[in-house]
Write an enzyme that holds these catalytic residues in place. Structure first.
Site, PDB file in Angstrom:
ATOM      1  N   HIS A 160     -10.377  -5.148  -3.258  1.00 14.37           N
ATOM      2  CA  HIS A 160      -9.027  -5.371  -2.726  1.00 14.37           C
ATOM      3  C   HIS A 160      -9.100  -5.814  -1.278  1.00 14.37           C
ATOM      4  O   HIS A 160      -9.981  -5.396  -0.528  1.00 14.37           O
ATOM      5  CB  HIS A 160      -8.146  -4.133  -2.877  1.00 14.37           C
ATOM      6  CG  HIS A 160      -8.754  -2.874  -2.342  1.00 14.37           C
ATOM      7  ND1 HIS A 160      -9.715  -2.177  -3.037  1.00 14.37           N
ATOM      8  CD2 HIS A 160      -8.566  -2.204  -1.188  1.00 14.37           C
ATOM      9  CE1 HIS A 160     -10.085  -1.112  -2.340  1.00 14.37           C
ATOM     10  NE2 HIS A 160      -9.404  -1.118  -1.196  1.00 14.37           N
ATOM     11  N   ILE A 161      -8.144  -6.632  -0.914  1.00 11.63           N
ATOM     12  CA  ILE A 161      -8.012  -7.122   0.455  1.00 11.63           C
ATOM     13  C   ILE A 161      -6.787  -6.454   1.061  1.00 11.63           C
ATOM     14  O   ILE A 161      -5.698  -6.501   0.484  1.00 11.63           O
ATOM     15  CB  ILE A 161      -7.832  -8.659   0.466  1.00 11.63           C
ATOM     16  CG1 ILE A 161      -9.098  -9.326  -0.052  1.00 11.63           C
ATOM     17  CG2 ILE A 161      -7.463  -9.154   1.849  1.00 11.63           C
ATOM     18  CD1 ILE A 161      -9.011 -10.843  -0.083  1.00 11.63           C
ATOM     19  N   HIS A 162      -6.977  -5.821   2.213  1.00 14.62           N
ATOM     20  CA  HIS A 162      -5.838  -5.270   2.949  1.00 14.62           C
ATOM     21  C   HIS A 162      -5.299  -6.353   3.893  1.00 14.62           C
ATOM     22  O   HIS A 162      -6.079  -7.001   4.605  1.00 14.62           O
ATOM     23  CB  HIS A 162      -6.275  -4.102   3.842  1.00 14.62           C
ATOM     24  CG  HIS A 162      -6.815  -2.911   3.145  1.00 14.62           C
ATOM     25  ND1 HIS A 162      -6.083  -1.756   2.965  1.00 14.62           N
ATOM     26  CD2 HIS A 162      -8.044  -2.657   2.615  1.00 14.62           C
ATOM     27  CE1 HIS A 162      -6.832  -0.842   2.357  1.00 14.62           C
ATOM     28  NE2 HIS A 162      -8.027  -1.361   2.130  1.00 14.62           N
ATOM     29  N   ASP A 187       0.851  -1.189   0.000  1.00 13.61           N
ATOM     30  CA  ASP A 187       0.000   0.000   0.000  1.00 13.61           C
ATOM     31  C   ASP A 187       0.893   1.247   0.000  1.00 13.61           C
ATOM     32  O   ASP A 187       1.890   1.319   0.713  1.00 13.61           O
ATOM     33  CB  ASP A 187      -0.912  -0.006   1.232  1.00 13.61           C
ATOM     34  CG  ASP A 187      -2.055   0.982   1.104  1.00 13.61           C
ATOM     35  OD1 ASP A 187      -3.220   0.536   1.043  1.00 13.61           O
ATOM     36  OD2 ASP A 187      -1.805   2.203   1.055  1.00 13.61           O
ATOM     37  N   ASN A 234     -12.886  -3.167   2.755  1.00 11.67           N
ATOM     38  CA  ASN A 234     -13.840  -2.066   2.873  1.00 11.67           C
ATOM     39  C   ASN A 234     -14.816  -2.142   1.701  1.00 11.67           C
ATOM     40  O   ASN A 234     -14.397  -2.285   0.549  1.00 11.67           O
ATOM     41  CB  ASN A 234     -13.106  -0.718   2.860  1.00 11.67           C
ATOM     42  CG  ASN A 234     -12.229  -0.540   4.086  1.00 11.67           C
ATOM     43  OD1 ASN A 234     -12.594  -0.951   5.183  1.00 11.67           O
ATOM     44  ND2 ASN A 234     -11.071   0.067   3.911  1.00 11.67           N
ATOM     45  N   GLN A 291     -14.201   2.617   1.599  1.00 11.80           N
ATOM     46  CA  GLN A 291     -13.662   2.203   0.295  1.00 11.80           C
ATOM     47  C   GLN A 291     -13.421   3.444  -0.562  1.00 11.80           C
ATOM     48  O   GLN A 291     -14.318   4.280  -0.743  1.00 11.80           O
ATOM     49  CB  GLN A 291     -14.623   1.247  -0.422  1.00 11.80           C
ATOM     50  CG  GLN A 291     -14.007   0.684  -1.705  1.00 11.80           C
ATOM     51  CD  GLN A 291     -14.875  -0.371  -2.381  1.00 11.80           C
ATOM     52  OE1 GLN A 291     -15.991  -0.656  -1.954  1.00 11.80           O
ATOM     53  NE2 GLN A 291     -14.351  -0.946  -3.455  1.00 11.80           N
ATOM     54  N   VAL A 294     -11.083   3.040  -3.501  1.00 10.92           N
ATOM     55  CA  VAL A 294     -10.767   2.533  -4.834  1.00 10.92           C
ATOM     56  C   VAL A 294     -11.772   1.422  -5.151  1.00 10.92           C
ATOM     57  O   VAL A 294     -11.866   0.430  -4.415  1.00 10.92           O
ATOM     58  CB  VAL A 294      -9.322   1.979  -4.906  1.00 10.92           C
ATOM     59  CG1 VAL A 294      -9.035   1.448  -6.303  1.00 10.92           C
ATOM     60  CG2 VAL A 294      -8.309   3.063  -4.529  1.00 10.92           C
TER      61      VAL A 294
END
Ligand code: AMP
Length: 111
Positions: A97-99, A29, A84, A91, A93
């Site tokens: 996606h997975i953080h 990130d 998110n 969220q 973007v």
């Protein structure tokens, strides 16, 4: 709609890659919230968990499995997995996606 993550997938914008395969890409990130903060994104353009379909079941499992492999390979014993979904949840973007966040003590509940 083309997002910044689509541009990363196409190579138009660089990223600090940590893992890649035919289904997903993982990279650091750009604004890390912890010593380790990785994003895992599917190559398939899915906006968020709101848009997932039955046919995405295997892909979603794949993303979680890779998250665990990446977290372990980076030496994490504990980490948080965050997705998110929607603006109110944070969220920004709109490409799923997975953080993977770790490397420090994390507070709970999140704000
Ligand atoms: P979210 O707020 O859940 O949509 O997460 C989007 C994340 O993408 C944020 O943590 C941003 O810091 C991160 N981000 C945005 N642009 C980039 C980029 N070019 N490279 C890496 N991470 C990014």
């Amino acid at each position: 709609m083309t997002t910044i993550f689509d541009k990363i997938l196409s190579g138009e914008i660089p990223c600090d890659e940590v893992f890649s395969d035919e289904k997903c890409l993982a990279f650091k990130d750009i604004t890390p919230q912890a010593p380790i903060h990785i994003l895992i994104i599917p190559r398939k353009p899915i906006q968020s968990l709101k848009q997932i379909k039955d046919e995405d079941q295997e892909l979603l499992g794949h993303l979680l499995l890779k998250g665990t492999e990446i977290a372990s390979s980076l030496g994490l014993e504990s980490w948080r997995t965050v997705i998110n979904t929607g603006e109110e949840a944070g969220q920004t973007v709109f490409h799923l996606h997975i953080h993977i966040i770790g490397g420090r003590k994390l507070k709970w509940p999140p704000g």
